[in-house]
Design a protein around this motif. Sequence first.
Motif, PDB file in Angstrom:
ATOM      1  N   GLU A  13       0.826  -1.209   0.000  1.00 19.54           N
ATOM      2  CA  GLU A  13       0.000   0.000   0.000  1.00 19.54           C
ATOM      3  C   GLU A  13       0.860   1.260   0.000  1.00 19.54           C
ATOM      4  O   GLU A  13       0.534   2.247  -0.656  1.00 19.54           O
ATOM      5  CB  GLU A  13      -0.952  -0.030   1.195  1.00 19.54           C
ATOM      6  CG  GLU A  13      -2.004  -1.123   1.055  1.00 19.54           C
ATOM      7  CD  GLU A  13      -2.477  -1.705   2.364  1.00 19.54           C
ATOM      8  OE1 GLU A  13      -1.966  -1.311   3.437  1.00 19.54           O
ATOM      9  OE2 GLU A  13      -3.368  -2.567   2.307  1.00 19.54           O
ATOM     10  N   ILE A  47      -4.660   4.720   0.281  1.00 20.62           N
ATOM     11  CA  ILE A  47      -5.022   5.208   1.617  1.00 20.62           C
ATOM     12  C   ILE A  47      -6.197   4.412   2.175  1.00 20.62           C
ATOM     13  O   ILE A  47      -6.203   4.026   3.350  1.00 20.62           O
ATOM     14  CB  ILE A  47      -5.309   6.719   1.585  1.00 20.62           C
ATOM     15  CG1 ILE A  47      -4.011   7.487   1.345  1.00 20.62           C
ATOM     16  CG2 ILE A  47      -5.976   7.177   2.871  1.00 20.62           C
ATOM     17  CD1 ILE A  47      -4.193   8.973   1.129  1.00 20.62           C
ATOM     18  N   GLY A  48      -7.193   4.136   1.337  1.00 24.62           N
ATOM     19  CA  GLY A  48      -8.334   3.321   1.787  1.00 24.62           C
ATOM     20  C   GLY A  48      -7.920   1.920   2.175  1.00 24.62           C
ATOM     21  O   GLY A  48      -8.349   1.380   3.201  1.00 24.62           O
ATOM     22  N   SER A  51      -5.854   1.997   5.440  1.00 26.27           N
ATOM     23  CA  SER A  51      -6.689   2.185   6.634  1.00 26.27           C
ATOM     24  C   SER A  51      -7.449   0.907   6.976  1.00 26.27           C
ATOM     25  O   SER A  51      -7.607   0.570   8.155  1.00 26.27           O
ATOM     26  CB  SER A  51      -7.635   3.369   6.453  1.00 26.27           C
ATOM     27  OG  SER A  51      -8.499   3.147   5.367  1.00 26.27           O
ATOM     28  N   CYS A  52      -7.877   0.167   5.969  1.00 28.78           N
ATOM     29  CA  CYS A  52      -8.546  -1.120   6.211  1.00 28.78           C
ATOM     30  C   CYS A  52      -7.566  -2.118   6.830  1.00 28.78           C
ATOM     31  O   CYS A  52      -7.915  -2.834   7.773  1.00 28.78           O
ATOM     32  CB  CYS A  52      -9.108  -1.653   4.896  1.00 28.78           C
ATOM     33  SG  CYS A  52     -10.035  -3.174   5.051  1.00 28.78           S
ATOM     34  N   ILE A  54      -4.868  -1.455   8.582  1.00 31.34           N
ATOM     35  CA  ILE A  54      -4.563  -1.024   9.955  1.00 31.34           C
ATOM     36  C   ILE A  54      -5.708  -1.386  10.894  1.00 31.34           C
ATOM     37  O   ILE A  54      -5.490  -1.884  12.005  1.00 31.34           O
ATOM     38  CB  ILE A  54      -4.246   0.475   9.991  1.00 31.34           C
ATOM     39  CG1 ILE A  54      -2.909   0.734   9.289  1.00 31.34           C
ATOM     40  CG2 ILE A  54      -4.224   1.002  11.412  1.00 31.34           C
ATOM     41  CD1 ILE A  54      -2.632   2.195   9.037  1.00 31.34           C
ATOM     42  N   TYR A  55      -6.945  -1.163  10.452  1.00 28.08           N
ATOM     43  CA  TYR A  55      -8.112  -1.499  11.271  1.00 28.08           C
ATOM     44  C   TYR A  55      -8.120  -2.986  11.621  1.00 28.08           C
ATOM     45  O   TYR A  55      -8.283  -3.369  12.783  1.00 28.08           O
ATOM     46  CB  TYR A  55      -9.402  -1.120  10.531  1.00 28.08           C
ATOM     47  CG  TYR A  55     -10.644  -1.651  11.178  1.00 28.08           C
ATOM     48  CD1 TYR A  55     -11.160  -1.057  12.332  1.00 28.08           C
ATOM     49  CD2 TYR A  55     -11.311  -2.752  10.660  1.00 28.08           C
ATOM     50  CE1 TYR A  55     -12.303  -1.550  12.937  1.00 28.08           C
ATOM     51  CE2 TYR A  55     -12.452  -3.253  11.255  1.00 28.08           C
ATOM     52  CZ  TYR A  55     -12.940  -2.654  12.399  1.00 28.08           C
ATOM     53  OH  TYR A  55     -14.075  -3.142  12.996  1.00 28.08           O
TER      54      TYR A  55
END
Length: 130
Positions: A13, A47-48, A51-52, A54-55
């Motif tokens: 990413e 970025i999307g 963030s997924c 990382i979540y």
Amino acid sequence: MAMFHFDTAFMLEVIALAAGLTLLHFGKSATAALLRAAGWLLIVASIGSASCSIYYAIRYHVQGEFDHAYGVPNACQMGGRGMHDMHGMGGDHPMMGRPGAASPAPETAAGDAMPTPAGDDEHSAHHPEK
């Protein structure tokens, strides 16, 4: 192992984000609208996706998945016969389709049921006793 998968995904990413920024840099000219569009698409997607990742890394960490090399032991490793027993379906459900699971007995010409292999013996044969 799960942490390694997260690291690999996150680095991909970051590479996609760098590629998007590079496309934006080279797409500054007025005739390079397609490069700028591709750059913005890469930036937004990376970025999307980051963030997924990382979540879910946080969720897996809270669940203890990163405490073991191969995640939390499943029911088979804990002496059960799989996830289906945990949900009340039983391990020998005919629709499971896994090797060793008993299937509905096929009928012979005389109408007698043919014997089916017992799934327990075949399953436990590859698990050494501790």
